[in-house]
Design a protein around this motif. Sequence first.
Motif, PDB file in Angstrom:
ATOM      1  N   THR A 173       0.926  -1.390  -0.201  1.00 59.80           N
ATOM      2  CA  THR A 173       0.140   0.209  -0.206  1.00 59.80           C
ATOM      3  C   THR A 173       0.918   1.135  -0.090  1.00 59.80           C
ATOM      4  O   THR A 173       0.636   2.277  -0.563  1.00 59.80           O
ATOM      5  CB  THR A 173      -0.632   0.230   1.088  1.00 59.80           C
ATOM      6  N   GLU A 174       1.818   1.051   0.663  1.00 59.48           N
ATOM      7  CA  GLU A 174       2.817   2.503   0.631  1.00 59.48           C
ATOM      8  C   GLU A 174       3.626   2.704  -0.775  1.00 59.48           C
ATOM      9  O   GLU A 174       4.375   3.912  -1.130  1.00 59.48           O
ATOM     10  CB  GLU A 174       4.406   2.259   2.000  1.00 59.48           C
ATOM     11  N   ILE A 175       3.552   1.178  -1.148  1.00 60.09           N
ATOM     12  CA  ILE A 175       4.759   1.799  -2.392  1.00 60.09           C
ATOM     13  C   ILE A 175       3.929   2.556  -3.323  1.00 60.09           C
ATOM     14  O   ILE A 175       4.153   2.968  -4.237  1.00 60.09           O
ATOM     15  CB  ILE A 175       5.837   0.567  -2.866  1.00 60.09           C
ATOM     16  N   ASP A 176       2.593   1.662  -3.383  1.00 58.80           N
ATOM     17  CA  ASP A 176       1.670   1.811  -3.992  1.00 58.80           C
ATOM     18  C   ASP A 176       1.171   3.868  -4.229  1.00 58.80           C
ATOM     19  O   ASP A 176       1.156   4.368  -4.880  1.00 58.80           O
ATOM     20  CB  ASP A 176       0.185   1.243  -4.318  1.00 58.80           C
ATOM     21  N   GLU A 206       2.319   6.933  -7.382  1.00 58.03           N
ATOM     22  CA  GLU A 206       1.313   7.503  -7.527  1.00 58.03           C
ATOM     23  C   GLU A 206       1.562   9.168  -7.148  1.00 58.03           C
ATOM     24  O   GLU A 206       1.644   9.834  -7.805  1.00 58.03           O
ATOM     25  CB  GLU A 206      -0.134   7.009  -6.443  1.00 58.03           C
ATOM     26  N   VAL A 207       1.945   8.595  -6.644  1.00 60.74           N
ATOM     27  CA  VAL A 207       2.521  10.896  -5.611  1.00 60.74           C
ATOM     28  C   VAL A 207       3.506  11.124  -7.175  1.00 60.74           C
ATOM     29  O   VAL A 207       3.190  11.520  -8.022  1.00 60.74           O
ATOM     30  CB  VAL A 207       3.121  10.750  -4.763  1.00 60.74           C
ATOM     31  N   TYR A 208       4.567   9.861  -6.887  1.00 59.15           N
ATOM     32  CA  TYR A 208       5.613  10.411  -7.803  1.00 59.15           C
ATOM     33  C   TYR A 208       5.160  10.602 -10.141  1.00 59.15           C
ATOM     34  O   TYR A 208       5.314  11.092 -10.806  1.00 59.15           O
ATOM     35  CB  TYR A 208       6.448   8.774  -7.812  1.00 59.15           C
ATOM     36  N   SER A 209       4.471   9.375  -9.918  1.00 57.46           N
ATOM     37  CA  SER A 209       3.517   9.256 -11.407  1.00 57.46           C
ATOM     38  C   SER A 209       2.798  10.550 -11.850  1.00 57.46           C
ATOM     39  O   SER A 209       2.367  11.020 -13.053  1.00 57.46           O
ATOM     40  CB  SER A 209       3.255   8.121 -11.844  1.00 57.46           C
ATOM     41  N   GLY A 210       2.027  11.160 -10.807  1.00 58.67           N
ATOM     42  CA  GLY A 210       1.360  12.608 -10.310  1.00 58.67           C
ATOM     43  C   GLY A 210       1.847  13.393 -10.623  1.00 58.67           C
ATOM     44  O   GLY A 210       0.735  14.761 -11.250  1.00 58.67           O
ATOM     45  N   SER A 211       3.396  13.771 -11.457  1.00 59.78           N
ATOM     46  CA  SER A 211       3.738  14.720 -10.737  1.00 59.78           C
ATOM     47  C   SER A 211       5.370  14.769 -11.986  1.00 59.78           C
ATOM     48  O   SER A 211       5.958  14.379 -11.824  1.00 59.78           O
ATOM     49  CB  SER A 211       3.944  15.234  -9.501  1.00 59.78           C
ATOM     50  N   LEU A 212       4.592  15.627 -13.136  1.00 60.57           N
ATOM     51  CA  LEU A 212       5.788  15.251 -13.909  1.00 60.57           C
ATOM     52  C   LEU A 212       7.326  16.182 -13.920  1.00 60.57           C
ATOM     53  O   LEU A 212       8.101  15.555 -13.656  1.00 60.57           O
ATOM     54  CB  LEU A 212       5.467  16.169 -15.647  1.00 60.57           C
ATOM     55  N   PRO A 215       6.922   3.413 -10.574  1.00 61.84           N
ATOM     56  CA  PRO A 215       5.953   2.774 -10.808  1.00 61.84           C
ATOM     57  C   PRO A 215       5.885   1.020 -11.159  1.00 61.84           C
ATOM     58  O   PRO A 215       5.234   0.405 -10.905  1.00 61.84           O
ATOM     59  CB  PRO A 215       5.203   3.448 -12.459  1.00 61.84           C
ATOM     60  N   GLN A 216       7.320   0.684 -11.886  1.00 66.64           N
ATOM     61  CA  GLN A 216       7.004  -0.848 -11.604  1.00 66.64           C
ATOM     62  C   GLN A 216       7.486  -1.439 -11.099  1.00 66.64           C
ATOM     63  O   GLN A 216       7.068  -2.831 -11.195  1.00 66.64           O
ATOM     64  CB  GLN A 216       8.181  -0.875 -13.532  1.00 66.64           C
ATOM     65  N   ILE A 217       7.965  -0.929 -10.565  1.00 62.77           N
ATOM     66  CA  ILE A 217       8.871  -1.393  -9.134  1.00 62.77           C
ATOM     67  C   ILE A 217       7.382  -2.110  -7.767  1.00 62.77           C
ATOM     68  O   ILE A 217       6.333  -3.241  -7.737  1.00 62.77           O
ATOM     69  CB  ILE A 217       9.441  -0.616  -8.203  1.00 62.77           C
ATOM     70  N   ALA A 218       6.487  -0.882  -7.924  1.00 61.07           N
ATOM     71  CA  ALA A 218       5.045  -0.743  -7.427  1.00 61.07           C
ATOM     72  C   ALA A 218       4.275  -1.918  -8.399  1.00 61.07           C
ATOM     73  O   ALA A 218       3.727  -2.698  -7.427  1.00 61.07           O
ATOM     74  CB  ALA A 218       4.282   0.649  -7.576  1.00 61.07           C
ATOM     75  N   ARG A 219       3.759  -2.222  -9.570  1.00 59.84           N
ATOM     76  CA  ARG A 219       3.674  -3.273 -10.320  1.00 59.84           C
ATOM     77  C   ARG A 219       3.979  -4.190  -9.577  1.00 59.84           C
ATOM     78  O   ARG A 219       3.262  -5.551  -9.641  1.00 59.84           O
ATOM     79  CB  ARG A 219       3.303  -3.026 -11.548  1.00 59.84           C
ATOM     80  N   ALA A 220       5.256  -4.896 -10.110  1.00 60.64           N
ATOM     81  CA  ALA A 220       6.183  -6.288  -9.967  1.00 60.64           C
ATOM     82  C   ALA A 220       5.246  -5.962  -8.084  1.00 60.64           C
ATOM     83  O   ALA A 220       5.326  -7.271  -8.102  1.00 60.64           O
ATOM     84  CB  ALA A 220       7.572  -5.701  -9.785  1.00 60.64           C
ATOM     85  N   TYR A 221       5.849  -5.759  -7.559  1.00 57.77           N
ATOM     86  CA  TYR A 221       5.378  -5.928  -5.957  1.00 57.77           C
ATOM     87  C   TYR A 221       3.588  -5.799  -5.800  1.00 57.77           C
ATOM     88  O   TYR A 221       3.379  -7.033  -5.026  1.00 57.77           O
ATOM     89  CB  TYR A 221       5.277  -4.451  -4.800  1.00 57.77           C
ATOM     90  N   ARG A 222       2.822  -5.747  -6.659  1.00 62.11           N
ATOM     91  CA  ARG A 222       1.067  -5.883  -6.057  1.00 62.11           C
ATOM     92  C   ARG A 222       1.992  -7.386  -7.055  1.00 62.11           C
ATOM     93  O   ARG A 222       0.516  -8.437  -6.421  1.00 62.11           O
ATOM     94  CB  ARG A 222       0.748  -4.921  -6.976  1.00 62.11           C
ATOM     95  N   GLU A 223       2.184  -7.428  -8.181  1.00 65.85           N
ATOM     96  CA  GLU A 223       1.909  -8.972  -8.302  1.00 65.85           C
ATOM     97  C   GLU A 223       2.633 -10.365  -7.309  1.00 65.85           C
ATOM     98  O   GLU A 223       1.807 -11.391  -7.723  1.00 65.85           O
ATOM     99  CB  GLU A 223       2.839  -8.891  -9.676  1.00 65.85           C
ATOM    100  N   LEU A 224       3.674  -9.761  -6.953  1.00 69.54           N
ATOM    101  CA  LEU A 224       4.372 -10.896  -5.474  1.00 69.54           C
ATOM    102  C   LEU A 224       3.056 -10.895  -4.040  1.00 69.54           C
ATOM    103  O   LEU A 224       3.417 -11.768  -3.566  1.00 69.54           O
ATOM    104  CB  LEU A 224       5.416 -10.214  -4.952  1.00 69.54           C
TER     105      LEU A 224
END
Length: 181
Positions: free
Chosen positions: A31-34, A38-44, A94-103
Motif C-alpha cells: 500500500t505504501e509503495i503504491d 502514485e505521487v511520483y507518477s502524478g507529477s511530471l 511505477p514498475q517496482i510497485a506493479r511487480a510488488y503488487r504481483e508478488l
Amino acid sequence: MASFGGSVARRYARAIFDIGTAKGLYEAFGTEIDGLAEVYSGSLELRQTLENPVFKLDQRRNILEKILPRVSPSREVRNFALLVLERGRISSLPQIARAYRELVDEKLGRVRASVTSAQPLDPATQTAVQRALERRTGKRVVLTTSTDPSLIAGLVARVGDLVFDGSLRTRLESLKSRIQN
C-alpha cells in the motif's frame, strides 16, 4: 530495454517484499509503495526533478524526503525509496510497485482482472462476473471495471494474458469477416 527495466523492477520489488514478508507487513508495504508510485507518477515536475542528474543527489534526496510524508511510509519503505533514488532507479518506481503488487497477489492466491463493458455494470453483474472469473482461474479475483461504448454490448475481461471477449463488436466483426470470405 523494457525487459531490462522489468527485471530491475522485479529485483527491487522482491527485495522489499522479502523484508515485508519477514516482518509480516508485506501488504502494508504494498500500500505504501503504491502510494509513493502514485505521487511520483502524478507529477511530471517531480519526476523530471528526481530523475535529473543536473540536480545533486542531496537536492533530489531532500525533495523526496519532503514528499514521503504524503504516503506515511514505514521506516523500511522510506529507506527503500531513498535507496531507489540513490541507485538511479527512481524512474522504475511505477514498475517496482506493479511487480510488488504481483508478488503480493501471488502470495495471497489472487489475480487482477479488468472488465470493460459498453455500459456501467451494476453491482450484481460485477459480482457475477467476478465469481465466473474466480471459477475460471481458481483464484480470488480483484476486479476493476471501465466502460467503452464502442463495444456496443457485452464485455471484455482480461486476466493476465487471458482475454475473454464477449462483446457484440467482436461478434459483428467476426461475422463480417466470415461473410466476406
